[in-house]
Design a protein around this motif. Structure first.
Motif, PDB file in Angstrom:
ATOM      1  N   ASP A   5      -1.108 -54.314  43.116  1.00 23.24           N
ATOM      2  CA  ASP A   5       0.279 -54.020  43.500  1.00 23.24           C
ATOM      3  C   ASP A   5       1.210 -54.472  42.382  1.00 23.24           C
ATOM      4  O   ASP A   5       1.409 -55.669  42.165  1.00 23.24           O
TER       5      ASP A   5
ATOM      6  N   THR B  38       4.306 -54.424  42.297  1.00 17.35           N
ATOM      7  CA  THR B  38       5.496 -55.134  42.774  1.00 17.35           C
ATOM      8  C   THR B  38       5.194 -56.590  43.082  1.00 17.35           C
ATOM      9  O   THR B  38       6.106 -57.409  43.162  1.00 17.35           O
TER      10      THR B  38
ATOM     11  N   TYR C 126       2.861 -59.400  38.127  1.00 17.35           N
ATOM     12  CA  TYR C 126       3.368 -59.051  36.801  1.00 17.35           C
ATOM     13  C   TYR C 126       2.267 -58.429  35.952  1.00 17.35           C
ATOM     14  O   TYR C 126       2.484 -57.443  35.252  1.00 17.35           O
TER      15      TYR C 126
ATOM     16  N   ARG D  53       1.660 -54.922  36.971  1.00 17.87           N
ATOM     17  CA  ARG D  53       2.766 -54.087  36.469  1.00 17.87           C
ATOM     18  C   ARG D  53       2.545 -53.711  35.007  1.00 17.87           C
ATOM     19  O   ARG D  53       2.715 -52.554  34.610  1.00 17.87           O
TER      20      ARG D  53
END
Length: 107
Positions: free
Chosen positions: A22, A24, A27, A30
């Protein structure tokens, strides 16, 4: 195995475990989902490391180097390049002068 090698190996495994995670909530996930962002962050950390070195700030250099290595590992994971592949390249260069190695590169 050196302490740094052990830590890099563990950190690399954690980064690999974040693939597909995920973005979100993580980090690392992402950055892995956006290789261009990961590369940009690597560049930023490289510049910050250079600045710390030029300023002879040992604490900042150690801290920025840690950030640099983390972001480098993320970029490598995003690209699917293993630490073993990097190690093989370094081993191939052992005992070869830097000038000779660079002259022998293609491109």
């Amino acid at each position: 195995m050196s302490r740094l090698a052990e830590i890099l190996t563990r950190l690399s495994a954690v980064i690999e475990s974040r693939k597909g995670g995920d973005a979100t909530a993580s980090y690392t996930a992402r950055l892995l989902a956006d290789p261009a962002l990961a590369a940009k962050k690597l560049g930023e950390e490289a510049v910050e490391t250079v600045i710390a070195a030029v300023q002879s700030d040992r604490d900042a250099l150690a801290s920025e180097s840690a950030d640099l290595l983390y972001h480098w590992l993320v970029v490598m994971a995003a690209a699917g390049v293993s630490l073993d592949e990097v190690a093989a390249r370094l081993e191939a260069r052992e005992g070869v002068s830097g000038h000779d190695e660079k002259a022998g590169r293609k491109g």
